[in-house]
Scaffold this motif. Structure first.
Motif, mmCIF file in Angstrom:
data_model
loop_
_atom_site.group_PDB
_atom_site.id
_atom_site.type_symbol
_atom_site.label_atom_id
_atom_site.label_comp_id
_atom_site.label_asym_id
_atom_site.label_seq_id
_atom_site.Cartn_x
_atom_site.Cartn_y
_atom_site.Cartn_z
ATOM 1 N N VAL A 1 -1.367 -47.965 -30.464
ATOM 2 C CA VAL A 1 -0.655 -49.109 -29.921
ATOM 3 C C VAL A 1 -0.665 -48.870 -28.566
ATOM 4 C CG1 VAL A 1 1.203 -50.341 -29.690
ATOM 5 C CG2 VAL A 1 0.438 -49.433 -32.002
ATOM 6 N N ARG A 2 -1.248 -49.956 -27.906
ATOM 7 C CA ARG A 2 -1.134 -49.947 -26.282
ATOM 8 C C ARG A 2 -0.534 -51.101 -25.803
ATOM 9 N NH1 ARG A 2 -6.499 -48.663 -22.545
ATOM 10 N NH2 ARG A 2 -5.371 -49.221 -20.684
ATOM 11 N N ASP A 3 0.453 -51.056 -25.515
ATOM 12 C CA ASP A 3 1.451 -52.590 -25.387
ATOM 13 C C ASP A 3 2.068 -52.218 -24.104
ATOM 14 O OD1 ASP A 3 3.869 -54.109 -25.408
ATOM 15 O OD2 ASP A 3 2.890 -54.593 -27.216
ATOM 16 N N PRO A 4 2.083 -53.053 -23.181
ATOM 17 C CA PRO A 4 2.607 -52.866 -21.728
ATOM 18 C C PRO A 4 4.243 -52.826 -21.880
ATOM 19 C CG PRO A 4 0.958 -54.357 -21.527
ATOM 20 C CD PRO A 4 1.140 -54.198 -23.122
ATOM 21 N N LEU A 5 4.716 -53.515 -22.735
ATOM 22 C CA LEU A 5 6.149 -53.523 -22.955
ATOM 23 C C LEU A 5 6.766 -52.241 -23.473
ATOM 24 C CD1 LEU A 5 8.802 -55.198 -22.873
ATOM 25 C CD2 LEU A 5 8.443 -55.780 -25.240
ATOM 26 N N LEU A 6 6.169 -51.412 -24.264
ATOM 27 C CA LEU A 6 6.479 -50.253 -24.778
ATOM 28 C C LEU A 6 6.690 -49.272 -23.608
ATOM 29 C CD1 LEU A 6 4.908 -50.002 -28.238
ATOM 30 C CD2 LEU A 6 7.060 -50.655 -27.721
ATOM 31 N N LEU A 7 5.544 -49.397 -22.748
ATOM 32 C CA LEU A 7 5.356 -48.433 -21.485
ATOM 33 C C LEU A 7 6.519 -48.751 -20.416
ATOM 34 C CD1 LEU A 7 3.772 -46.141 -20.126
ATOM 35 C CD2 LEU A 7 2.359 -48.100 -19.210
ATOM 36 N N ARG A 8 6.750 -50.053 -20.470
ATOM 37 C CA ARG A 8 7.858 -50.541 -19.622
ATOM 38 C C ARG A 8 9.329 -49.865 -20.021
ATOM 39 N NH1 ARG A 8 7.113 -56.538 -18.768
ATOM 40 N NH2 ARG A 8 9.087 -56.303 -17.443
ATOM 41 N N ARG B 1 9.592 -47.303 -21.794
ATOM 42 C CA ARG B 1 9.606 -45.664 -21.657
ATOM 43 C C ARG B 1 9.914 -45.593 -20.192
ATOM 44 N NH1 ARG B 1 7.656 -41.290 -24.621
ATOM 45 N NH2 ARG B 1 8.414 -39.468 -23.178
ATOM 46 N N ALA B 2 9.218 -46.480 -19.307
ATOM 47 C CA ALA B 2 9.863 -46.239 -17.867
ATOM 48 C C ALA B 2 11.236 -46.553 -17.611
ATOM 49 C CB ALA B 2 8.622 -47.061 -16.828
ATOM 50 N N ALA B 3 11.777 -47.325 -18.413
ATOM 51 C CA ALA B 3 13.164 -47.971 -18.141
ATOM 52 C C ALA B 3 13.989 -46.493 -18.459
ATOM 53 C CB ALA B 3 13.353 -48.902 -19.014
ATOM 54 N N ALA B 4 13.732 -45.885 -19.477
ATOM 55 C CA ALA B 4 14.305 -44.522 -19.953
ATOM 56 C C ALA B 4 14.518 -43.555 -18.318
ATOM 57 C CB ALA B 4 13.695 -43.968 -20.990
ATOM 58 N N VAL B 5 13.635 -43.887 -17.743
ATOM 59 C CA VAL B 5 13.729 -42.836 -16.383
ATOM 60 C C VAL B 5 14.272 -43.423 -15.309
ATOM 61 C CG1 VAL B 5 12.282 -41.540 -14.860
ATOM 62 C CG2 VAL B 5 11.517 -41.900 -17.237
ATOM 63 N N VAL B 6 14.058 -44.664 -14.951
ATOM 64 C CA VAL B 6 14.657 -45.384 -14.009
ATOM 65 C C VAL B 6 15.672 -46.380 -14.296
ATOM 66 C CG1 VAL B 6 12.524 -45.210 -12.512
ATOM 67 C CG2 VAL B 6 12.866 -47.443 -13.935
ATOM 68 N N GLY B 7 15.825 -46.684 -15.375
ATOM 69 C CA GLY B 7 17.179 -47.310 -15.883
ATOM 70 C C GLY B 7 16.495 -48.657 -16.313
ATOM 71 N N ALA B 8 17.467 -49.276 -17.532
ATOM 72 C CA ALA B 8 17.154 -50.333 -17.924
ATOM 73 C C ALA B 8 17.405 -51.766 -17.387
ATOM 74 C CB ALA B 8 17.639 -50.545 -19.441
ATOM 75 N N ALA B 9 18.030 -51.753 -16.281
ATOM 76 C CA ALA B 9 18.483 -53.109 -15.556
ATOM 77 C C ALA B 9 17.165 -54.173 -15.546
ATOM 78 C CB ALA B 9 18.757 -52.737 -14.219
ATOM 79 N N ILE C 1 9.565 -59.141 -34.262
ATOM 80 C CA ILE C 1 10.983 -59.837 -34.149
ATOM 81 C C ILE C 1 11.890 -58.999 -34.463
ATOM 82 C CG2 ILE C 1 11.894 -61.632 -35.113
ATOM 83 C CD1 ILE C 1 9.334 -63.208 -35.334
ATOM 84 N N GLY C 2 11.593 -58.219 -35.591
ATOM 85 C CA GLY C 2 12.744 -57.455 -36.165
ATOM 86 C C GLY C 2 12.925 -56.218 -35.281
ATOM 87 N N TRP C 3 11.984 -55.721 -34.699
ATOM 88 C CA TRP C 3 12.189 -54.240 -33.767
ATOM 89 C C TRP C 3 12.858 -54.999 -32.495
ATOM 90 C CZ3 TRP C 3 9.916 -53.230 -29.013
ATOM 91 C CH2 TRP C 3 10.304 -51.919 -28.624
ATOM 92 N N LEU C 4 12.445 -56.043 -31.917
ATOM 93 C CA LEU C 4 12.934 -56.475 -30.695
ATOM 94 C C LEU C 4 14.466 -56.953 -30.949
ATOM 95 C CD1 LEU C 4 10.028 -58.586 -29.296
ATOM 96 C CD2 LEU C 4 11.187 -56.837 -28.065
ATOM 97 N N THR C 5 14.804 -57.588 -31.927
ATOM 98 C CA THR C 5 16.095 -57.906 -32.376
ATOM 99 C C THR C 5 16.926 -56.819 -32.325
ATOM 100 O OG1 THR C 5 15.319 -60.040 -33.694
ATOM 101 C CG2 THR C 5 17.560 -58.957 -34.073
#
Length: 176
Positions: free
Chosen positions: A92-99, A101-109, A164-168
């Protein structure tokens, strides 16, 4: 997967002009194998040069008339050989998943609105797939060809249902 094989598939389903092919692509194969119109036209030229397709003669010759293409035996053989090849699943190569993962480092705001937007997009796509299912596959398919087409659609339905289930769950957890 490759664009030439997607084009051969579409042309075997129905000989088409480049314009018709790009429109059909947008409504079918493009759901899982996207391509620009320029890429499709470029590949048509390559397939014709390779002797895998040919332009059908026009009923009435006219300047600027669109060419309609059909698959030659060499193209059908190429597609059949490709179908039989083994291929490993792609990661899987999905930019949302990478973002995320980055939010885990810089914050999810700021992630909440984007996650909700993605949820809405997946809900719309699922609704579109359900409409296609209702329109084209009710009653259930009876031919092998239609069953295979339906199974591809069913894969899309299942993927959208997963997202949909995962995002929910993600949204509920982050709102938590």
């Amino acid at each position: 997967m490759s664009l030439p094989h997607a084009i051969l598939t579409a042309l075997l389903e129905k000989p088409s002009s480049g314009l018709e092919l790009t429109r059909r692509f947008d409504r079918s194969i493009g759901y899982f194998w996207s391509s620009t119109h320029q890429q499709i036209y470029r590949e048509l030229g390559k397939l014709e040069q390779a002797g895998r397709i040919k332009a059908l003669p026009a009923a009435v010759p006219a300047r600027g008339q669109k060419k309609e293409y059909e698959v030659l035996p060499a193209g059908r053989e190429e597609l059949a050989a490709w179908v039989a090849l083994p291929e490993d699943p792609r990661p899987v190569r999905d930019p949302l998943l990478l973002r995320m993962r980055a939010a885990a480092v810089v914050g999810a705001a700021g992630m909440g609105p984007e996650l909700r937007r993605h949820l809405t997009l997946h809900e719309r796509q699922l609704a579109e797939y359900r409409e296609i299912e209702e329109r084209n596959f009710t009653p259930a398919p009876t031919t092998d060809e239609d069953r295979l087409r339906y199974l591809v659609l069913r894969g899309g339905i299942d993927l959208e249902t997963f997202w949909i289930g995962w995002l929910t769950r993600v949204i509920a957890d982050l709102d938590g």
